[in-house]
Design an enzyme around this catalytic site. Sequence first.
Site, mmCIF file in Angstrom:
data_model
loop_
_atom_site.group_PDB
_atom_site.id
_atom_site.type_symbol
_atom_site.label_atom_id
_atom_site.label_comp_id
_atom_site.label_asym_id
_atom_site.label_seq_id
_atom_site.Cartn_x
_atom_site.Cartn_y
_atom_site.Cartn_z
ATOM 1 N N ASP A 12 -8.401 -16.817 -1.171
ATOM 2 C CA ASP A 12 -8.899 -15.509 -1.620
ATOM 3 C C ASP A 12 -8.203 -15.115 -2.915
ATOM 4 O OD1 ASP A 12 -9.571 -12.718 -1.876
ATOM 5 O OD2 ASP A 12 -10.038 -12.711 0.255
ATOM 6 N N SER A 26 -14.716 -9.499 -2.017
ATOM 7 C CA SER A 26 -14.776 -10.665 -1.134
ATOM 8 C C SER A 26 -15.969 -10.654 -0.191
ATOM 9 C CB SER A 26 -13.486 -10.752 -0.309
ATOM 10 O OG SER A 26 -12.369 -10.940 -1.139
ATOM 11 N N PHE A 35 -1.390 -12.345 15.125
ATOM 12 C CA PHE A 35 0.048 -12.385 14.912
ATOM 13 C C PHE A 35 0.624 -11.172 14.189
ATOM 14 C CE2 PHE A 35 -1.670 -16.710 15.133
ATOM 15 C CZ PHE A 35 -1.035 -17.131 16.284
ATOM 16 N N GLU A 36 -0.219 -10.253 13.785
ATOM 17 C CA GLU A 36 0.231 -9.010 13.160
ATOM 18 C C GLU A 36 -0.752 -7.902 13.496
ATOM 19 O OE1 GLU A 36 2.654 -7.643 11.493
ATOM 20 O OE2 GLU A 36 3.946 -9.393 11.197
ATOM 21 N N ASP A 68 -4.725 -13.070 -2.623
ATOM 22 C CA ASP A 68 -5.404 -11.904 -3.194
ATOM 23 C C ASP A 68 -4.517 -10.668 -3.166
ATOM 24 O OD1 ASP A 68 -8.006 -10.439 -3.936
ATOM 25 O OD2 ASP A 68 -7.489 -9.451 -2.057
ATOM 26 N N HIS A 95 -3.070 -8.358 -6.239
ATOM 27 C CA HIS A 95 -3.320 -6.918 -6.346
ATOM 28 C C HIS A 95 -2.016 -6.151 -6.563
ATOM 29 C CE1 HIS A 95 -7.583 -6.631 -5.752
ATOM 30 N NE2 HIS A 95 -7.572 -7.211 -4.562
ATOM 31 N N ASP A 117 -13.155 -17.140 -3.503
ATOM 32 C CA ASP A 117 -14.239 -16.163 -3.557
ATOM 33 C C ASP A 117 -14.354 -15.514 -4.925
ATOM 34 O OD1 ASP A 117 -11.771 -14.994 -3.149
ATOM 35 O OD2 ASP A 117 -12.415 -13.694 -1.513
ATOM 36 N N HIS A 133 -9.768 -7.612 -9.357
ATOM 37 C CA HIS A 133 -10.356 -8.941 -9.423
ATOM 38 C C HIS A 133 -10.813 -9.213 -10.856
ATOM 39 C CE1 HIS A 133 -11.632 -8.545 -4.902
ATOM 40 N NE2 HIS A 133 -10.315 -8.595 -5.069
#
Length: 507
Positions: free
Chosen positions: A68, A118, A292-293, A341, A345, A382, A466
Amino acid sequence: MKTLPQVLAVLTTAVATALASHAVHADVLPASQTQSNWFTAGADAVAAKVAQARNTGTAKNIIFFVGDGMGVSTLTAARIYQGQKANKGGEENRLSFENFPYSALSKTYSVNQQTPDSAPTMTAMITGVKTEDGMLSVSAETIRGNCLSSKGNELKTTLELAEDLGKSTGIISTARITHATPAATYAHSPERNWEADSNLSAEAKANGCHDIAYQLVMDAPGNGLEVALGGGRSYFLPNTVTDGEGAKGRRADGNDLTSAWTEKFSNSAYVWNKTAFDAVDSSSTDHLLGLFEASHMQYEADRADDQGGEPSLAEMTSKAIDVLKKNDKGYFLMVEAGRIDHAHHAGNAARALEDTVALSDAVQAAMDKVDLNDTLIIVSADHSHTFTIAGYPARGNPILGLVHEPEDNQISATPTLADDGMPYTTLGYTNGPGAKNGPREDLSAVNTQDVEFLQQAQVPLSSETHAAEDVAIYAAGPGAWLFQGNVEQNVIFHVMNQAGALGGSKY
């Protein structure tokens, strides 16, 4: 797999071709040219291409890796970073998938934006149809955020086609598995942010739209996904429940979708930490959910410090293949390095590069387990980011460091100065949180290679954006040769469809 004599025959042909290529030039080019390592390496690369045969077989299995936000500049910086981190040359290094035999460029614009998000980009790659920003696997006839308008405009995905054929399916992401990229593989939604029922609008509830987490478990195609691994635990838990790491659930409907998973599927398991993940027996587990989170998984640079412990992207990929490969009909697996990604950012190149290298490791883990005679592996992105590699740094200059130009065949001891009299880094962003109002910060005494450092940017924004340029596609296995030149992003779906005969036809 090829037998040893077959492999030797291919190598012999390649070597003979390479030697012939060198010999052809021996009479017309000076020895200083033909004896150069650069020259012979280039000739060998072409000879290998000449000896390479197209794999026109059917792809029993398809593994689709998505980085990503992994633009071409990210790939370049990551390969240098990986090489330098291993105390090897960076510039000549290759990420695992950069050795794949076929590649192309992908045009990422969406129906309504030059620079996409995305949701429409993954929709294009997984359904073959471009759509508008913010929408998941529904056509552009849909109005974003309007449930009723999406009815009848759903688009069938590669994952759903695989389920129709009785194949096993799986998704993996270091982001929430309800986030745009993984969600587009199994969910149909006019709004990418409808991840839990508490995110749904009144109109959506009135017209029967389900949230994305609910669709994964309760509305799953076929006999349900066999593997779903990543983040986003809170979107599956009621808001009355606190998870093992102290985070509250987000669901207002009272549904515990983790329990629903184990109740719905036989031989199933739900895990939320690395200890439980490692203990999963792939041979006896047919449906594996790992969250897991509460939100996104940790960046690779921070994963070792996670409270509950998290598997790496490579470990999740390896475990998923072990679960999926039990199906004689084959499988489809999507693997996303989602946090490349997020790091971009944040204007944080170090974490973005670490996560890109983690994706390379995951691709290698897959390569170590599969047979490319029957498995198509695709790696793409993407969209890109406003991430740049600038200046004239000497070869070998630390990719995260200040620009030092070459001097007397060495790296200059002093950094190159910009017109404002201050040094600057090789890596930067056109916009983002690293920009300052007023003069630039003097980086002379700053450790720009620290994982927390934010690269300087030109335009001040709280979150870097992006970018719209093309991204790369790499492929190996049956049908990989279909990736050539510059293609629309939705072509990726059609290659998977043709190579895997998912729609009943091949080539």
